[in-house]
Design a protein around this motif. Structure first.
Motif: not given
Length: 240
Positions: A5-9, A30-50, A216-219
């Motif tokens: 469970v990774l820190p909130f960012r 790589a063998e560990a499942p990983r989870f994160r809850h995160y926020g947004w610097h400003r209002p945002a929309f995302t949309f699907g790759y296709s 938080w991992p060293e990516l």
């Protein structure tokens, strides 16, 4: 292996999408499942790759300023202005990763539903048999996430409103699950911190492991910066 469970960012839309993708591609354990809850610097929309950028632009609120980013996963347009956003990575070879997409989707949303119901929210996952009938009657666009629930989405039993949806990407590294909970649809005063703890605990049970708070991992910094620039570029935004 524990559920990490990774820190909130918080980040821009491009930064958040880049982090999610690198948690799939370059996570040190790589063998560990990983989870994160995160926020947004400003209002945002995302949309699907296709999704087609023309449809996306037509569907967004006019005259407002916000971040916009194409996700590495599928799905529809997601409004992040008042949501609770998370991502989950399930490594290659885990039994949950090997399920069909509809089944992995259902398992995660059943966990989310249980966490909501623990606080008295009358939530449920939408059954498959209800999807065609409701979709035909709604007349709402399937490409806008919170305007119409698809099967195995989380809905409010009383109002019928869609509470949560998600999108997935599967590759040789595992499964990336990007999810969003629309706060106004919950319709209750919710302790979101407790919800987060309960949701993680439910996920750990489904994954047959325990949850562990993890730094938080060293990516790879150069790769993260490059991917963030790519996701912020007009070429990526208008890819289709």
């Amino acid at each position: 292996m524990s559920l990490h469970v990774l820190p909130f960012r918080t980040g821009s839309a491009a930064e958040n999408m880049a982090c999610d993708f690198l948690l799939l591609q370059r996570y040190p354990e790589a063998e560990a499942p990983r989870f994160r809850h995160y926020g947004w610097h400003r209002p945002a929309f995302t949309f699907g790759y296709s999704q087609k950028i023309a449809f996306v632009r037509e569907s967004l609120p006019p005259g407002e300023s916000f971040d916009l980013c194409r996700r590495p996963t599928g799905g529809g347009i997601v409004d992040h202005r008042d949501d609770w956003t998370y991502s989950l990575v399930i490594p290659r070879g885990h039994p949950l990763e090997e399920l069909r997409a509809t089944q992995s989707y259902r398992e995660v949303h059943e966990s989310l539903t249980a966490a909501l119901r623990a606080q008295g929210v009358p939530a449920r996952t939408k059954p498959v048999e209800a999807a065609p009938d409701t979709a035909a009657k709604s007349g709402l666009p399937a490409g806008v996430c919170f305007e119409r629930a698809e099967f195995h989405d989380v809905v409010h039993e009383t109002t019928g409103a869609k509470i949560a949806g998600a999108a997935q990407k599967r590759n040789k590294h595992g499964l990336l699950f990007q999810g969003s909970i629309w706060r106004p649809a919950v319709g209750e005063t919710l302790d979101w911190e407790k919800f987060g703890e309960d949701f993680v605990a439910q996920l750990a049970t489904v994954l047959a492991t325990s949850a562990e708070a993890t730094p938080w991992p060293e990516l790879p910094e150069a790769e993260l910066e490059g991917l963030t620039e790519q996701y912020a570029s007009s070429e990526w935004l208008e890819h289709r």
